[in-house]
Design a protein around this motif. Structure first.
Motif, PDB file in Angstrom:
ATOM      1  N   PHE A  58       1.547  13.651  -1.628  1.00  0.00           N
ATOM      2  CA  PHE A  58       0.739  14.676  -2.361  1.00  0.00           C
ATOM      3  C   PHE A  58       1.188  15.953  -1.427  1.00  0.00           C
ATOM      4  CE2 PHE A  58      -2.226  11.622  -4.467  1.00  0.00           C
ATOM      5  CZ  PHE A  58      -1.735  11.883  -5.918  1.00  0.00           C
ATOM      6  N   VAL A  59       1.208  15.813  -0.034  1.00  0.00           N
ATOM      7  CA  VAL A  59       1.593  16.845   0.662  1.00  0.00           C
ATOM      8  C   VAL A  59       3.022  17.314   0.454  1.00  0.00           C
ATOM      9  CG1 VAL A  59       2.011  17.455   3.271  1.00  0.00           C
ATOM     10  CG2 VAL A  59       0.052  16.063   2.524  1.00  0.00           C
ATOM     11  N   PRO A  92       1.485   5.041   0.581  1.00  0.00           N
ATOM     12  CA  PRO A  92       0.898   6.220   1.169  1.00  0.00           C
ATOM     13  C   PRO A  92       1.109   7.454   0.369  1.00  0.00           C
ATOM     14  CG  PRO A  92       3.166   5.862   2.033  1.00  0.00           C
ATOM     15  CD  PRO A  92       2.902   4.898   1.006  1.00  0.00           C
ATOM     16  N   TRP A  93      -0.206   7.557  -0.647  1.00  0.00           N
ATOM     17  CA  TRP A  93       0.037   8.655  -1.517  1.00  0.00           C
ATOM     18  C   TRP A  93      -0.378  10.286  -0.947  1.00  0.00           C
ATOM     19  CZ3 TRP A  93       1.828   8.058  -6.210  1.00  0.00           C
ATOM     20  CH2 TRP A  93       1.744   6.860  -6.536  1.00  0.00           C
ATOM     21  N   GLU A  94      -1.015  10.090   0.172  1.00  0.00           N
ATOM     22  CA  GLU A  94      -1.194  11.336   0.914  1.00  0.00           C
ATOM     23  C   GLU A  94       0.032  12.075   1.292  1.00  0.00           C
ATOM     24  OE1 GLU A  94      -2.137   8.274   2.385  1.00  0.00           O
ATOM     25  OE2 GLU A  94      -4.361   8.058   1.760  1.00  0.00           O
ATOM     26  N   MET A  95       1.249  11.222   1.869  1.00  0.00           N
ATOM     27  CA  MET A  95       2.258  11.996   2.177  1.00  0.00           C
ATOM     28  C   MET A  95       2.979  12.559   0.840  1.00  0.00           C
ATOM     29  SD  MET A  95       4.109  12.962   4.405  1.00  0.00           S
ATOM     30  CE  MET A  95       3.581  12.341   5.796  1.00  0.00           C
ATOM     31  N   LYS A 130       0.732  -1.237  -0.137  1.00  0.00           N
ATOM     32  CA  LYS A 130      -0.147  -0.050  -0.048  1.00  0.00           C
ATOM     33  C   LYS A 130       0.972   1.302   0.031  1.00  0.00           C
ATOM     34  CE  LYS A 130      -3.819   2.284   1.932  1.00  0.00           C
ATOM     35  NZ  LYS A 130      -5.025   2.275   3.031  1.00  0.00           N
TER      36      LYS A 130
END
Length: 157
Positions: free
Chosen positions: A13-14, A8-11, A6
């Motif tokens: 993008f941030v 962690p796309w959120e990080m 998995k």
């Protein structure tokens, strides 16, 4: 799928967003504006590296309220390296100065790891501000009285 990796796309993008702020500002010409205002100040210092790094410290401290350290690095690394070359300094010293001075934060939104600590309730805002003000007050003389002279000793400045 069991066992799938998995990401962690959120990080990602941030981090991309943080860097995009500085890159966009540089693309709009803010890096040139900063360079045009800082170069005369640095040149009028008479080559005093303490004034140069003190002014850099102040500039980055103010920028920390507006953008993240990654955005600051994206915006002013190239202009500050150009200024260092015009002053006859090693650009590496200016980069080291940028890295150190961008750590001087007061509020948690200024830097992602500290924001995570605050957001998960590990610290109250008053404690966070007190701790980081103390850290800034101790770091400024440490930076100017220990780190810069060390750089002078090893020939970096």
């Amino acid at each position: 799928r069991d066992g799938a990796v998995k990401i962690p796309w959120e990080m990602a993008f941030v981090m991309t967003g943080c860097m995009a702020i500085g890159t966009t500002a540089a693309g709009l010409g803010f890096g040139t504006i900063i360079s045009n205002y800082c170069l005369p100040v640095f040149q009028n210092s008479g080559g005093n590296v303490f004034i140069v790094f003190g002014a850099l410290f102040l500039l980055v401290f103010v920028f920390n309220f507006l953008m993240t350290p990654m955005a600051i690095w994206a915006l002013i690394t190239i202009p500050m390296c150009e200024i260092a070359l015009q002053l006859g300094m090693d650009p590496l010293a200016m980069i080291f100065g940028l890295v150190h001075t961008s750590e001087m934060i007061i509020l948690p939104y200024e830097y992602l790891p500290y924001l995570i600590v605050y957001a998960f309730g590990m610290m109250k805002m008053t404690d966070f501000v007190k701790l980081n003000v103390l850290r800034c007050v101790l770091y400024i003389p440490g930076f100017l009285l220990i780190l810069v002279p060390y750089w002078m000793l090893i020939g970096l400045v």
